[in-house]
Design a protein around this motif. Structure first.
Motif, PDB file in Angstrom:
ATOM      1  N   VAL A 180       0.813  -1.229   0.000  1.00  0.00           N
ATOM      2  CA  VAL A 180       0.000   0.000   0.000  1.00  0.00           C
ATOM      3  C   VAL A 180       0.847   1.281   0.000  1.00  0.00           C
ATOM      4  O   VAL A 180       0.618   2.176  -0.827  1.00  0.00           O
ATOM      5  CB  VAL A 180      -0.998  -0.004   1.177  1.00  0.00           C
ATOM      6  N   PRO A 181       1.838   1.451   0.894  1.00  0.00           N
ATOM      7  CA  PRO A 181       2.581   2.723   0.922  1.00  0.00           C
ATOM      8  C   PRO A 181       3.237   3.066  -0.420  1.00  0.00           C
ATOM      9  O   PRO A 181       3.133   4.214  -0.892  1.00  0.00           O
ATOM     10  CB  PRO A 181       3.628   2.498   2.020  1.00  0.00           C
ATOM     11  N   ASP A 182       3.890   2.076  -1.045  1.00  0.00           N
ATOM     12  CA  ASP A 182       4.547   2.346  -2.326  1.00  0.00           C
ATOM     13  C   ASP A 182       3.533   2.676  -3.417  1.00  0.00           C
ATOM     14  O   ASP A 182       3.759   3.580  -4.234  1.00  0.00           O
ATOM     15  CB  ASP A 182       5.396   1.145  -2.753  1.00  0.00           C
ATOM     16  N   LEU A 183       2.407   1.950  -3.444  1.00  0.00           N
ATOM     17  CA  LEU A 183       1.398   2.202  -4.480  1.00  0.00           C
ATOM     18  C   LEU A 183       0.760   3.577  -4.312  1.00  0.00           C
ATOM     19  O   LEU A 183       0.479   4.264  -5.302  1.00  0.00           O
ATOM     20  CB  LEU A 183       0.327   1.114  -4.451  1.00  0.00           C
ATOM     21  N   MET A 184       0.526   4.012  -3.080  1.00  0.00           N
ATOM     22  CA  MET A 184      -0.063   5.331  -2.859  1.00  0.00           C
ATOM     23  C   MET A 184       0.930   6.441  -3.207  1.00  0.00           C
ATOM     24  O   MET A 184       0.543   7.464  -3.789  1.00  0.00           O
ATOM     25  CB  MET A 184      -0.536   5.470  -1.414  1.00  0.00           C
ATOM     26  N   THR A 185       2.210   6.243  -2.886  1.00  0.00           N
ATOM     27  CA  THR A 185       3.234   7.217  -3.275  1.00  0.00           C
ATOM     28  C   THR A 185       3.303   7.324  -4.788  1.00  0.00           C
ATOM     29  O   THR A 185       3.368   8.429  -5.354  1.00  0.00           O
ATOM     30  CB  THR A 185       4.602   6.803  -2.705  1.00  0.00           C
ATOM     31  N   GLU A 186       3.259   6.177  -5.453  1.00  0.00           N
ATOM     32  CA  GLU A 186       3.302   6.145  -6.917  1.00  0.00           C
ATOM     33  C   GLU A 186       2.081   6.836  -7.521  1.00  0.00           C
ATOM     34  O   GLU A 186       2.199   7.600  -8.494  1.00  0.00           O
ATOM     35  CB  GLU A 186       3.356   4.675  -7.369  1.00  0.00           C
TER      36      GLU A 186
END
Length: 328
Positions: free
Chosen positions: A147-153
């Protein structure tokens, strides 16, 4: 990290909607004292909050939401009252949020869900399935470790994409719901962030009650999400949201035009303004009329007295003071 473009197609209906919305926004903002009026802006803000929370099964009526925000005691579940106060706080600080900041997204979620959920203001740490009202699983949210990486992306894509903001904001809204980054409050934060992105494109969207149109067309909203889920891209959802944005603009412009059709007819204009206010308030006093209509205390008294004589308003006592409410 590779900045992946979310999957969707740009269709002719989208292009048409973007052109129409841009024209409507121009119409709305060219010369619109209606939108600049702080009292009427508050009316729109209250409608927005009521609608966004009602979509998530908050039980408070529009009148109860108004009462809560006016500091009155309301008999309702404490959770529902807290949701109203939290949502109002976030929307009132909309202009202080960076729409591309992970930290600001988490901060906003923390305010929206303060005191209501265990994982408030943080991305979820457990898997989650999204279910409909009958308990059927619509889809499983992204596994929590991604989740954190996908939201940053996703936020980076929203910041750098050259696609028109009207389309870009719809894509962001859909993709956030698909990732389902929070344990609770994903619908509320998705609609809030959609409004934030649009208000950065044009400040009028900070108070435009798009959520009330979504609430009126709630089944279509969920159907558009489900159809996009089935197709693996957000095209259907984008088309739906653009139609909702267009409908919201048309409604606001129509109300404004009704109020200004006869600019020389001040009594009618004043009545329309007072009537609009009373749709979200149970009564009106001299002070509110002075602010809404830009008149003196004596003139406000005359306006209220005349409307009472015409049978449009009824005089009543509120906390020992004279006020007026809509006639039945």
């Amino acid at each position: 990290m590779k900045n992946r473009k979310p999957p969707f197609e740009i269709t002719n209906p989208m292009i048409d909607s973007v052109a129409e919305i841009a024209e409507l926004v121009g119409n709305l903002t060219a010369a619109n004292p209606y939108s600049a009026n702080p009292t009427l802006r508050r009316v729109h803000r209250i409608r927005t909050i009521h609608s966004s929370l009602a979509i998530e099964q908050n039980t408070l009526s529009l009148e109860q939401v108004t009462a809560v925000l006016n500091g009155k005691h309301v008999l309702a579940p404490p959770k529902d009252i807290a949701e109203v106060k939290n949502a109002y706080e976030v929307y009132e600080h909309l202009d202080q949020l960076d729409p591309y900041s992970v930290d600001d997204l988490l901060t906003a979620h923390g305010i929206l869900t303060r005191g209501l959920v265990e994982e408030s203001g943080v991305f979820r740490t457990r898997p989650v399935g999204v279910v409909d009202h009958e308990g059927h699983i619509l889809h499983f949210g992204t596994l929590p470790q991604y989740v954190p990486d996908l939201m940053t992306e996703l936020l980076d894509w929203a910041r750098t994409s050259e696609i028109h903001m009207l389309i870009r904001s719809c894509v962001f809204h859909y993709e956030l719901e698909l990732i389902h980054p929070f344990a609770d409050g994903n619908g509320r934060i998705g609609r809030l962030w959609h409004t934030l992105l649009l208000s950065n494109w044009n400040p009028a969207f900070a108070w435009l009650p798009v959520e009330s149109i979504i609430h009126d067309r709630q089944q279509e909203y969920y159907a558009a999400i489900n159809a996009s889920n089935d197709q693996g891209e957000s095209t259907v959802f984008i088309e739906f949201m653009l139609s909702a944005i267009k409908a919201s603009l048309i409604e606001v412009i129509s109300t404004r035009d009704e109020m200004s059709d006869a600019p020389k007819d001040k009594p009618m204009l004043r009545w329309k303004t007072i009537e609009a206010y009373l749709k979200t308030h149970d009564h009106i006093m001299n002070a509110e009329v002075r602010e809404l209509c830009g008149v003196s205390a004596a003139t406000a008294n005359r306006i209220l007295s005349q409307l009472s004589q015409e049978g449009k308003l009824v005089k009543c006592r509120v906390h020992g003071h004279w006020a007026y409410r809509l006639a039945e």
